[in-house]
Design an enzyme around this catalytic site. Structure first.
Site, short mmCIF file in Angstrom:
data_model
loop_
_atom_site.label_atom_id
_atom_site.label_comp_id
_atom_site.label_asym_id
_atom_site.label_seq_id
_atom_site.Cartn_x
_atom_site.Cartn_y
_atom_site.Cartn_z
N HIS A 114 1.39 -2.73 1.47
CA HIS A 114 0.31 -2.53 0.50
C HIS A 114 0.82 -1.77 -0.73
O HIS A 114 0.53 -2.13 -1.87
CB HIS A 114 -0.82 -1.69 1.11
CG HIS A 114 -1.70 -2.43 2.06
ND1 HIS A 114 -2.32 -3.61 1.74
CD2 HIS A 114 -2.10 -2.12 3.32
CE1 HIS A 114 -3.06 -4.01 2.77
NE2 HIS A 114 -2.94 -3.12 3.74
N HIS A 126 3.06 -3.79 -3.01
CA HIS A 126 2.21 -4.79 -3.67
C HIS A 126 1.50 -4.14 -4.86
O HIS A 126 1.51 -4.68 -5.98
CB HIS A 126 1.20 -5.32 -2.65
CG HIS A 126 0.43 -6.51 -3.11
ND1 HIS A 126 -0.54 -7.10 -2.33
CD2 HIS A 126 0.45 -7.23 -4.26
CE1 HIS A 126 -1.07 -8.14 -2.98
NE2 HIS A 126 -0.49 -8.22 -4.15
N HIS A 132 3.45 -1.61 7.41
CA HIS A 132 2.20 -2.24 6.96
C HIS A 132 1.70 -1.57 5.67
O HIS A 132 1.47 -2.25 4.66
CB HIS A 132 1.15 -2.11 8.07
CG HIS A 132 -0.19 -2.67 7.73
ND1 HIS A 132 -0.65 -3.87 8.22
CD2 HIS A 132 -1.20 -2.20 6.94
CE1 HIS A 132 -1.86 -4.12 7.75
NE2 HIS A 132 -2.22 -3.10 6.99
N GLU A 133 1.56 -0.26 5.71
CA GLU A 133 1.01 0.45 4.54
C GLU A 133 1.99 0.43 3.36
O GLU A 133 1.56 0.38 2.20
CB GLU A 133 0.63 1.88 4.91
CG GLU A 133 -0.43 1.99 6.01
CD GLU A 133 -1.72 1.24 5.70
OE1 GLU A 133 -1.98 0.94 4.51
OE2 GLU A 133 -2.47 0.95 6.65
#
Length: 599
Positions: free
Chosen positions: A394, A397, A390-391
């Site tokens: 980020h 991105h 998940h992180e």
């Protein structure tokens, strides 16, 4: 009876800490950079009253703004990351305060920017673009400012609002100090009398224990402390709502929701559509709660029974090295370029891995220009593997937006912030299911997938509805006391969980421990982002290279277009409720498979 020890920061191995020195080698270097950054204040002030005088002057000012953005990126990230390493260290709290004060001073100095941009006549501005073609780079940002003309105040009023910025951040700062640095919880006790430390980092792993006595003890421990501080917590949250209302009213918005979403170019109707779509989809949630109660074999399902896997005898534990290897395999559909960035992050100090005393709770990715910084509190659970991907979603991105966009357009807006992270989670789940043949393990994984739907699509929408309702109460002048907040929060839990859930009195205090209520209408984007991510992950797996190309284009887009347009380019349209409804249908289908597996 042995109590697990949490290490001091100094005792954490270097390879398990992020490479903070990539920002500044020492605190002294940071202080020197801060002193140099103070020179930006007179440089900015020198442009006051001049932005409309010529194309060259306007271009020079916007380039200065870019330089300030880059300088503050390093200053802010260093101070905040150091503070988060150990929230008890006063020196780093003061560094955060210093850079915040300078940022507010600069915002006050630059308060003329928006009014002066608005004052430039259209034909004059068109001539500027002809005279200085380099200004075209900034056209989109200039248009965004001019679009919000009705909400921009006079030069002096803008300066006053900018000067209030540090004061406006106080509720979040106070909450963080109370929650992360000051609150201490009694140890939880398991069925054999062993003690277990309760911290923000250990709470969810304790809630996932198969020992129901330990779960209830940890639940009681946590909320007994929040209960002692309920009035303080309510006062802090009330202050947050009042400062949002102050700025909303000052800028002539009809509501705090309209004010918050205008900055990200998102129609408030999307927020309401989400809540309405989830309300229409309570039936699958009630079905899941009933399934969980039957699977756990309990007469009554309590709030402390929500996180334990319903499939007993499958306890998946991972080392951090194993988690990284799984991430690389799961995200292979995104292509070798994406995987190389993942490897670079793993090898070059992007991640701060384990909990230490005083460390900020939870997890996040901070997209610094030098490279992202990812905070984890890794315990080795399946949840922690999902948190890692998940992180890193980020992080990549941020990395791609920073790499492919000019400074003015590198920061993506929060509406799309959760899409990349949640798409990674969906791809991880698809991978784990594809390589799992054991029926019990498959049921365990589907249970985890179902928990993602419950925790992200439903829980975050419930948070969003609570935040909206509290803002509306504040706007109507109603008291947001601890009693009022607890009553509202408990009612929402009853509504969202349905008849098979015992909504324990303690859960009415949960609002007091949620940091996201200080993020100004952030949480709804977890839910919309999850719905978008489910759609995107399926397109990537179904269409392959073309879908990956579109998706990487989205990740590289920064804020070069509005978020709805960027997502449409990746293949999902968030203007309607279809993505949310499609996701809840998948949730219902997975519940059916889970029921069959458990049978």
């Amino acid at each position: 009876m042995e109590t697990m020890q949490i290490p001091a920061r100094a005792d954490v191995a270097a390879q398990d800490k992020w490479a903070i020195h990539d920002l500044f080698a020492t605190d002294e270097d940071w202080r020197a950079a801060l002193a140099a950054a103070k020179e930006y204040v007179p440089q900015v002030q020198a442009f006051r009253g001049r932005l409309g005088e010529s194309a060259e002057t306007l271009l020079d000012y916007l380039r200065l703004d870019d330089a300030i953005s880059l300088a503050f990126d390093a200053l802010v990230h260093y101070a905040q990351r150091k503070s988060d390493e150990d929230t008890r260290v006063a020196a780093y709290q003061e560094m955060v305060s210093q850079v915040t004060r300078l940022a507010v001073e600069l915002q006050s100095a630059a308060a003329f920017q928006t009014p002066e941009l608005l004052a430039i006549p259209d034909d004059t501005l068109a001539g500027f673009y002809q005279t200085a073609p380099e200004l075209e780079l900034y056209r989109l940002n200039i248009d965004r400012v001019r679009r919000r003309r009705a909400h921009v105040l006079s030069d002096k009023e803008e300066a006053l609002l900018a000067a209030a910025g540090e004061m406006a951040a106080a509720p979040d700062d106070v909450f963080s100090m109370l929650n992360d640095a000051d609150l201490k919880f009694p140890d939880a006790v398991d069925k054999d009398g062993n003690k277990h430390p309760v911290t923000h980092g250990t709470y969810i792993p304790l809630m996932q224990s198969y020992d129901r006595a330990l779960r209830k003890s940890a639940f009681d421990s946590l909320y007994s402390v929040y209960g002692q501080f309920r009035n303080t917590a309510a006062s802090i949250l009330s202050a947050q709502m009042k400062q949002l209302l102050f700025f909303s009213n000052a800028r002539k918005y009809p509501s705090t929701l309209a004010a918050a979403l205008d900055g990200t170019e998102v129609d408030p109707q999307i927020y309401h559509n989400l809540i309405d779509a989830v309300h229409r989809s309570f039936a699958p949630m009630y079905r899941y709660v009933a399934l969980r109660r039957r699977a756990l074999g309990v007469d009554a399902l309590h709030m402390y029974d929500l996180y334990v896997p319903v499939v007993e005898g499958v306890e998946m534990k991972f080392t951090f090295d194993e988690a990284k290897e799984i991430a690389l395999k799961a995200l292979a559909p995104l292509g070798e370029d994406y995987l190389n960035l993942l490897r670079e992050g793993f090898a070059n100090g992007w991640i701060d891995v384990y909990e230490n005393e005083g460390k900020r709770s939870g997890a996040y990715s901070a997209g610094a220009r030098v490279h992202p910084f990812v905070l984890l509190n890794f315990k080795g659970t399946l949840d922690d593997v999902f948190t890692l991907v998940h992180e890193m979603g980020h992080a990549i991105h941020s990395y791609l937006s920073n790499k492919h966009q000019p400074t003015a357009y590198q920061d993506y807006v929060i509406f799309v912030a959760e899409v990349a992270s949640t798409c990674n989670e969906a791809l991880l789940m698809e991978y784990l299911l594809s390589v799992t043949e054991d029926i019990k393990q498959r049921a365990y994984l589907i249970n985890h997938f179902l928990e993602q739907f419950r925790g992200t699509l439903y829980r975050q929408t419930m948070f969003a509805e609570f935040e909206l309702r509290v803002n509306e109460m504040t706007q109507r002048g109603e008291g947001t006391t601890a009693e009022a907040l607890c009553a509202l929060y408990k009612d929402l839990n009853v509504q969202y969980f349905g008849p098979d859930m015992v909504v324990d009195d303690e859960i009415a205090l949960e609002w007091a421990r949620i940091p996201h209520f200080y993020y100004d209408y952030y949480v709804y984007q977890y839910a919309t982002g999850y719905a978008a991510a489910i759609a995107l992950s399926r397109r990537i797996l179904r269409e392959g290279e073309r879908a990956v190309r579109d998706y990487l284009g989205f990740l590289s887009g920064g804020c070069s277009a509005d978020p709805i347009t960027l997502l449409r380019g990746a293949g999902v349209d968030m203007r309607g409720s279809a993505p949310v409804e499609d996701a809840t249908r998948l949730f219902d289908e997975l519940i059916g498979e889970m029921e069959a597996l458990l049978a």
